[in-house]
Design an enzyme around this catalytic site. Structure first.
Site, short mmCIF file in Angstrom:
data_model
loop_
_atom_site.label_atom_id
_atom_site.label_comp_id
_atom_site.label_asym_id
_atom_site.label_seq_id
_atom_site.Cartn_x
_atom_site.Cartn_y
_atom_site.Cartn_z
N SER A 66 -3.45 10.87 4.56
CA SER A 66 -4.91 10.72 4.63
C SER A 66 -5.60 12.07 4.86
O SER A 66 -4.99 13.02 5.37
CB SER A 66 -5.29 9.76 5.76
OG SER A 66 -4.69 8.51 5.55
N1 SAM Z 1 -0.75 7.08 7.99
C1 SAM Z 1 -0.22 7.80 6.86
C2 SAM Z 1 -0.03 9.25 7.14
O1 SAM Z 1 -0.32 9.71 8.25
O2 SAM Z 1 0.48 9.94 6.22
C3 SAM Z 1 -1.03 7.58 5.60
C4 SAM Z 1 -0.83 6.23 5.06
S1 SAM Z 1 -1.08 5.98 3.35
C5 SAM Z 1 -2.81 6.25 3.19
C6 SAM Z 1 -0.90 4.18 3.39
C7 SAM Z 1 0.52 3.73 3.56
O3 SAM Z 1 0.50 2.31 3.81
C8 SAM Z 1 1.38 3.94 2.33
O4 SAM Z 1 2.50 4.72 2.66
C9 SAM Z 1 1.80 2.53 1.93
O5 SAM Z 1 3.09 2.43 1.39
C10 SAM Z 1 1.68 1.79 3.26
N2 SAM Z 1 1.56 0.33 3.17
C11 SAM Z 1 0.85 -0.42 2.29
N3 SAM Z 1 1.01 -1.74 2.58
C12 SAM Z 1 1.81 -1.81 3.67
C13 SAM Z 1 2.33 -2.88 4.44
N4 SAM Z 1 2.06 -4.16 4.19
N5 SAM Z 1 3.13 -2.58 5.49
C14 SAM Z 1 3.44 -1.30 5.79
N6 SAM Z 1 2.97 -0.24 5.10
C15 SAM Z 1 2.17 -0.49 4.05
#
Ligand code: SAM
Length: 219
Positions: A66
């Site tokens: 992000s």
């Molecule tokens: N917090 C992260 C960082 O500091 O880099 C950024 C997160 S990224 C914007 C969103 C993440 O949510 C992705 O890696 C995606 O695979 C994950 N994601 C999407 N749906 C999910 C779910 N149901 N459970 C866990 N992770 C999920």
């Protein structure tokens, strides 16, 4: 203690954090913690030179780390206190989890893509941080360690998952982007009692989708 040996990156990081401080709506405590985190370590080497741009950047599996402003904004809303148990949904690169740990939280983080968890764990180990990771569907939370004083969802939800609501402690708070796949509002949810929650809607953001049982069915 995280070692930051690269002077060029240290100076760029300082400039980024100063620019975030000037925006005036972000916690100094959160920004001071971000000053200690080498963001380049969460990125592929081809993106190191962009690590201190205030922008989201690609990581593996078509996901993103992000934007620093967004991380600071969500963490400011979460109001983490030393010793709080915090659940993060969407480990991604691991940057947000690392920030929560530096703020003194006991961190539980869930990611649905196994390769991302493996990479993030390597960085946590390198930094000497004890962060609890799980591969799976974060929309159903992590009931074994509930309730949580804070829940932060770093992917775009169509609605607030019931399971996460149930796992939020009384007096706890959830920060979650809710909306369509192309546009979300940041919700700040305070759990007042078993049956009473207060919901504030703040700014607009754009996240990758939260995919799972209580999220979007597909990307
Ligand atoms: N917090 C992260 C960082 O500091 O880099 C950024 C997160 S990224 C914007 C969103 C993440 O949510 C992705 O890696 C995606 O695979 C994950 N994601 C999407 N749906 C999910 C779910 N149901 N459970 C866990 N992770 C999920």
């Amino acid at each position: 203690m995280i070692k930051n040996n690269n002077n060029a990156f240290n100076e760029r990081r300082r400039l980024l954090i100063e620019s975030l401080k000037r925006r005036g709506n972000l916690s100094e405590n959160v920004l001071d913690a971000m000053l200690k985190i080498p963001r380049e370590k969460f990125l592929d080497s081809s993106f190191h030179f962009r690590a201190y741009e205030d922008t989201a950047l690609p990581i593996d599996a078509n996901q993103t780390i992000s934007q620093p402003y967004t991380v600071a904004y969500m963490t400011t809303l979460l109001e983490v206190k030393e010793g709080d148990k915090i659940l993060e949904i969407g480990t991604g690169s691991g940057y947000q989890a690392c920030l929560l740990a530096l703020l003194g939280a006991k961190v539980y983080t869930i990611e649905r893509i196994p390769d991302l968890v493996e990479k993030a764990k390597k960085v946590f180990n390198e930094f000497g941080l004890k962060i609890n990771t799980r591969i799976g569907d974060g929309t159903i939370g992590w009931s074994e360690f509930a309730p949580y004083q804070g829940i932060i969802v770093t992917a775009a939800a169509p609605d607030v998952p019931d399971s996460l609501m149930e796992q939020l402690a009384i007096g706890g708070r959830m920060v979650i982007p809710v909306g369509t796949k192309s546009y979300q509002s940041m919700y700040l949810i305070d759990r007042i009692s078993d049956n009473d929650v207060k919901r504030h809607v703040t700014d607009s953001f754009k996240f990758v989708p939260l995919i799972g049982k209580e999220g979007w069915k597909t990307g």
